[in-house]
Design a protein around this motif. Sequence first.
Motif, PDB file in Angstrom:
ATOM      1  N   GLY A 316       0.800  -1.083  -0.308  1.00  0.00           N
ATOM      2  CA  GLY A 316      -0.045  -0.340   0.412  1.00  0.00           C
ATOM      3  C   GLY A 316       0.423   1.080   0.182  1.00  0.00           C
ATOM      4  O   GLY A 316       1.764   1.338   0.249  1.00  0.00           O
ATOM      5  N   SER A 317       0.326   2.367  -0.432  1.00  0.00           N
ATOM      6  CA  SER A 317       0.753   3.483  -0.221  1.00  0.00           C
ATOM      7  C   SER A 317       0.124   4.776   0.599  1.00  0.00           C
ATOM      8  O   SER A 317      -0.837   4.405   1.129  1.00  0.00           O
ATOM      9  CB  SER A 317       1.701   4.474  -1.271  1.00  0.00           C
ATOM     10  OG  SER A 317       0.115   4.685  -2.801  1.00  0.00           O
ATOM     11  N   PHE A 318       0.839   5.899   1.230  1.00  0.00           N
ATOM     12  CA  PHE A 318      -0.112   6.413   2.150  1.00  0.00           C
ATOM     13  C   PHE A 318       1.131   8.316   1.577  1.00  0.00           C
ATOM     14  O   PHE A 318       1.741   8.122   1.675  1.00  0.00           O
ATOM     15  CB  PHE A 318       0.941   6.102   3.514  1.00  0.00           C
ATOM     16  CG  PHE A 318       0.117   7.542   4.036  1.00  0.00           C
ATOM     17  CD1 PHE A 318      -1.003   7.918   4.676  1.00  0.00           C
ATOM     18  CD2 PHE A 318       0.966   8.434   5.112  1.00  0.00           C
ATOM     19  CE1 PHE A 318      -1.431   8.886   5.342  1.00  0.00           C
ATOM     20  CE2 PHE A 318       0.440   9.252   5.992  1.00  0.00           C
ATOM     21  CZ  PHE A 318      -0.446   9.447   6.139  1.00  0.00           C
ATOM     22  N   ALA A 319      -0.096   8.953   1.945  1.00  0.00           N
ATOM     23  CA  ALA A 319       0.389  10.165   1.178  1.00  0.00           C
ATOM     24  C   ALA A 319      -0.412  11.534   1.880  1.00  0.00           C
ATOM     25  O   ALA A 319      -1.236  11.289   1.800  1.00  0.00           O
ATOM     26  CB  ALA A 319       1.213  10.597  -0.316  1.00  0.00           C
ATOM     27  N   ALA A 320       0.351  12.081   2.562  1.00  0.00           N
ATOM     28  CA  ALA A 320      -0.063  13.533   3.403  1.00  0.00           C
ATOM     29  C   ALA A 320       0.973  14.543   3.625  1.00  0.00           C
ATOM     30  O   ALA A 320       2.265  13.946   3.322  1.00  0.00           O
ATOM     31  CB  ALA A 320      -0.535  12.953   4.244  1.00  0.00           C
ATOM     32  N   ALA A 321       0.702  15.588   3.742  1.00  0.00           N
ATOM     33  CA  ALA A 321       1.384  17.005   3.996  1.00  0.00           C
ATOM     34  C   ALA A 321       1.083  16.795   5.777  1.00  0.00           C
ATOM     35  O   ALA A 321       0.574  16.338   6.994  1.00  0.00           O
ATOM     36  CB  ALA A 321       0.161  18.465   3.937  1.00  0.00           C
ATOM     37  N   LEU A 322       3.435  17.062   5.778  1.00  0.00           N
ATOM     38  CA  LEU A 322       3.142  17.042   7.548  1.00  0.00           C
ATOM     39  C   LEU A 322       2.977  18.022   8.648  1.00  0.00           C
ATOM     40  O   LEU A 322       2.500  19.169   8.040  1.00  0.00           O
ATOM     41  CB  LEU A 322       4.751  16.265   7.182  1.00  0.00           C
ATOM     42  CG  LEU A 322       5.540  15.742   6.678  1.00  0.00           C
ATOM     43  CD1 LEU A 322       6.448  16.109   7.493  1.00  0.00           C
ATOM     44  CD2 LEU A 322       5.128  14.301   7.402  1.00  0.00           C
ATOM     45  N   PRO A 323       1.971  17.780   9.651  1.00  0.00           N
ATOM     46  CA  PRO A 323       1.622  18.929  10.476  1.00  0.00           C
ATOM     47  C   PRO A 323       3.375  19.556  11.027  1.00  0.00           C
ATOM     48  O   PRO A 323       4.281  19.680   9.785  1.00  0.00           O
ATOM     49  CB  PRO A 323       1.635  18.037  11.811  1.00  0.00           C
ATOM     50  CG  PRO A 323       2.777  16.846  12.089  1.00  0.00           C
ATOM     51  CD  PRO A 323       2.608  15.881  10.447  1.00  0.00           C
ATOM     52  N   ALA A 324       2.836  20.521  11.606  1.00  0.00           N
ATOM     53  CA  ALA A 324       4.360  21.473  12.187  1.00  0.00           C
ATOM     54  C   ALA A 324       5.006  21.339  12.487  1.00  0.00           C
ATOM     55  O   ALA A 324       4.847  20.684  13.362  1.00  0.00           O
ATOM     56  CB  ALA A 324       3.812  23.140  12.844  1.00  0.00           C
ATOM     57  N   LEU A 325       6.321  21.190  12.140  1.00  0.00           N
ATOM     58  CA  LEU A 325       7.451  20.409  12.862  1.00  0.00           C
ATOM     59  C   LEU A 325       7.849  21.668  13.817  1.00  0.00           C
ATOM     60  O   LEU A 325       8.881  22.391  12.965  1.00  0.00           O
ATOM     61  CB  LEU A 325       8.842  20.005  11.623  1.00  0.00           C
ATOM     62  CG  LEU A 325       8.155  18.568  10.983  1.00  0.00           C
ATOM     63  CD1 LEU A 325       8.936  18.532  10.037  1.00  0.00           C
ATOM     64  CD2 LEU A 325       7.350  17.765  11.878  1.00  0.00           C
ATOM     65  N   THR A 326       8.292  21.286  15.335  1.00  0.00           N
ATOM     66  CA  THR A 326       9.177  22.209  16.506  1.00  0.00           C
ATOM     67  C   THR A 326      11.092  21.522  15.981  1.00  0.00           C
ATOM     68  O   THR A 326      11.131  20.078  16.355  1.00  0.00           O
ATOM     69  CB  THR A 326       9.191  21.919  17.622  1.00  0.00           C
ATOM     70  OG1 THR A 326       7.953  22.661  17.170  1.00  0.00           O
ATOM     71  CG2 THR A 326      10.010  22.788  18.817  1.00  0.00           C
ATOM     72  N   ALA A 372      12.832  17.489  12.472  1.00  0.00           N
ATOM     73  CA  ALA A 372      14.007  18.087  11.503  1.00  0.00           C
ATOM     74  C   ALA A 372      14.319  18.799  12.369  1.00  0.00           C
ATOM     75  O   ALA A 372      14.146  19.136  13.623  1.00  0.00           O
ATOM     76  CB  ALA A 372      12.434  18.931  10.147  1.00  0.00           C
ATOM     77  N   ASP A 373      15.568  19.579  11.404  1.00  0.00           N
ATOM     78  CA  ASP A 373      16.231  20.715  12.051  1.00  0.00           C
ATOM     79  C   ASP A 373      16.007  22.067  12.114  1.00  0.00           C
ATOM     80  O   ASP A 373      16.466  22.789  13.496  1.00  0.00           O
ATOM     81  CB  ASP A 373      17.807  20.372  12.307  1.00  0.00           C
ATOM     82  CG  ASP A 373      18.006  19.122  13.045  1.00  0.00           C
ATOM     83  OD1 ASP A 373      17.344  18.058  13.009  1.00  0.00           O
ATOM     84  OD2 ASP A 373      19.070  18.622  11.340  1.00  0.00           O
ATOM     85  N   ILE A 374      14.700  22.455  11.509  1.00  0.00           N
ATOM     86  CA  ILE A 374      14.766  23.336  11.568  1.00  0.00           C
ATOM     87  C   ILE A 374      12.797  23.453  11.432  1.00  0.00           C
ATOM     88  O   ILE A 374      12.399  23.079  11.401  1.00  0.00           O
ATOM     89  CB  ILE A 374      15.021  24.320  10.565  1.00  0.00           C
ATOM     90  CG1 ILE A 374      14.446  23.668   9.307  1.00  0.00           C
ATOM     91  CG2 ILE A 374      16.170  24.452  10.658  1.00  0.00           C
ATOM     92  CD1 ILE A 374      14.849  25.133   7.803  1.00  0.00           C
ATOM     93  N   ALA A 375      11.984  25.192  12.176  1.00  0.00           N
ATOM     94  CA  ALA A 375      11.190  24.710  11.653  1.00  0.00           C
ATOM     95  C   ALA A 375      10.001  24.543  10.787  1.00  0.00           C
ATOM     96  O   ALA A 375      10.784  25.581   9.797  1.00  0.00           O
ATOM     97  CB  ALA A 375      10.646  26.302  13.233  1.00  0.00           C
ATOM     98  N   VAL A 376       8.903  23.450  10.332  1.00  0.00           N
ATOM     99  CA  VAL A 376       8.858  23.556   9.544  1.00  0.00           C
ATOM    100  C   VAL A 376       6.713  24.249   9.598  1.00  0.00           C
ATOM    101  O   VAL A 376       6.581  23.598  10.523  1.00  0.00           O
ATOM    102  CB  VAL A 376       8.972  22.223   8.924  1.00  0.00           C
ATOM    103  CG1 VAL A 376       7.758  21.696   7.731  1.00  0.00           C
ATOM    104  CG2 VAL A 376      10.507  21.872   8.627  1.00  0.00           C
ATOM    105  N   ALA A 377       6.667  25.271   8.810  1.00  0.00           N
ATOM    106  CA  ALA A 377       5.006  25.393   9.160  1.00  0.00           C
ATOM    107  C   ALA A 377       4.544  23.881   8.212  1.00  0.00           C
ATOM    108  O   ALA A 377       4.440  22.955   7.456  1.00  0.00           O
ATOM    109  CB  ALA A 377       4.597  26.021   8.543  1.00  0.00           C
ATOM    110  N   ALA A 378       3.438  23.539   8.934  1.00  0.00           N
ATOM    111  CA  ALA A 378       2.020  22.729   8.351  1.00  0.00           C
ATOM    112  C   ALA A 378       1.834  22.469   7.164  1.00  0.00           C
ATOM    113  O   ALA A 378       1.490  23.919   7.034  1.00  0.00           O
ATOM    114  CB  ALA A 378       0.284  22.986   9.558  1.00  0.00           C
ATOM    115  N   GLY A 379       1.529  21.520   6.423  1.00  0.00           N
ATOM    116  CA  GLY A 379       1.591  21.522   5.248  1.00  0.00           C
ATOM    117  C   GLY A 379       2.551  21.956   4.495  1.00  0.00           C
ATOM    118  O   GLY A 379       2.424  21.906   2.956  1.00  0.00           O
TER     119      GLY A 379
END
Length: 387
Positions: A316-326, A372-379
């Motif tokens: 199977g496969s799964f694809a989605a936008a990641l949530p916000a990462l600290t 992640a090593d840097i902040a990433v916004a949700a989506g």
Amino acid sequence: MPNWYSQHRFNQIPPTGLVLPSSGAEPAAPVTFELWGDTASGRAKWRTSGGSWTAFDDVADGAVTNAKIAAGAGISLSKLATDPLSRSNHTGTQPASTISDFQAQVRANRLDQFATPGADLNAGGYRWINVGAPQGPNDAARLADVQAAAAGISVKPAVRAGTLANVTLTGLQTIDGVTLQAGDRVLVKAQTNAADNGLYTAAAGAWARTTDQLAPNTFVFVSEGTTLAETGWAISTNGAITPGTTPISWAQFAGGGGGGAGAGLAQNGANLDVVAADTSITVNPDSITVGLVPIAKGGTGATTAAAARAALGVGGSFAAALPALTPGVWANVVHGLGTEDVTEPSFRDATTKEHVRLDSKTIDANTIAVRADIAVAAGAVRMVVTS
């Protein structure tokens, strides 16, 4: 003439020429029963014990009785306390025979002006004539309407049983589960030679055709039988019919589910039942439930997506936008693939479409953690993982 200060007797000698004292005003200091001629009203009056003057021809209130009124006396209705002509003052019943125009007035009303009947109407053996043509399903039908509807239709007396296959037209045999008796009417409709089809009378020896005249639009009902009970059949052959010569075809028009059981159905008397070939279909009293369909019949034999993929041997496969990462903090992403044997996730920037690098690890069969090593916004980043 001198004034009298004492009572005088006349010894039953009538006085003559006696005239009452009269004036336009009441006498001064009157006494009870004093007589006076009132010139203002022109009436003779006497003094009552109540202290009033009453004319000789007047009667005190309430003193008039039936016995005091002369026969034929003309009394104005305005003098009566109750108006005898007012309908509101009437009580009891009044026979119709005492009302001169009662019947004429009643007969002048149309039937549609009377109240709706609350029970069946009895015509007493007489006919309703000049009835209009029916317009609705609940309208009364005229003889002409019935004859027009029945034109060309011939309903025959019901038969006890009907044949399902070619039979020998002799003997008291069992037809469709019915053991025949001599004299039973039988519908024969499945003979190899269709000219032998028709209506017969069962007998211990050879059967004879009934005296019914057969023609197109001949109808007959079957009373008993495992399969044909309470079904209706009609001759579908066109044109004139000569029994024994003309092939006769019968078509079902009522009962038993119409034309019989088709593909996937089984006829059970007057009912049609669905036949399930295996447990993938469950037939309930009032519904059909589809169960697990095996792979051999195009199904997966599973109740979940993961189990279906496993049964089919595909990933199977799964694809989605990641949530916000600290920065430096792991975030769980649920992929729901039901296995830990998944590929390393791939990540791409949702705006530039460039592939990016993030740390990832498997948490359980349905979850991967991302960092992640840097902040990433949700989506801002999308993830794809396959099993």
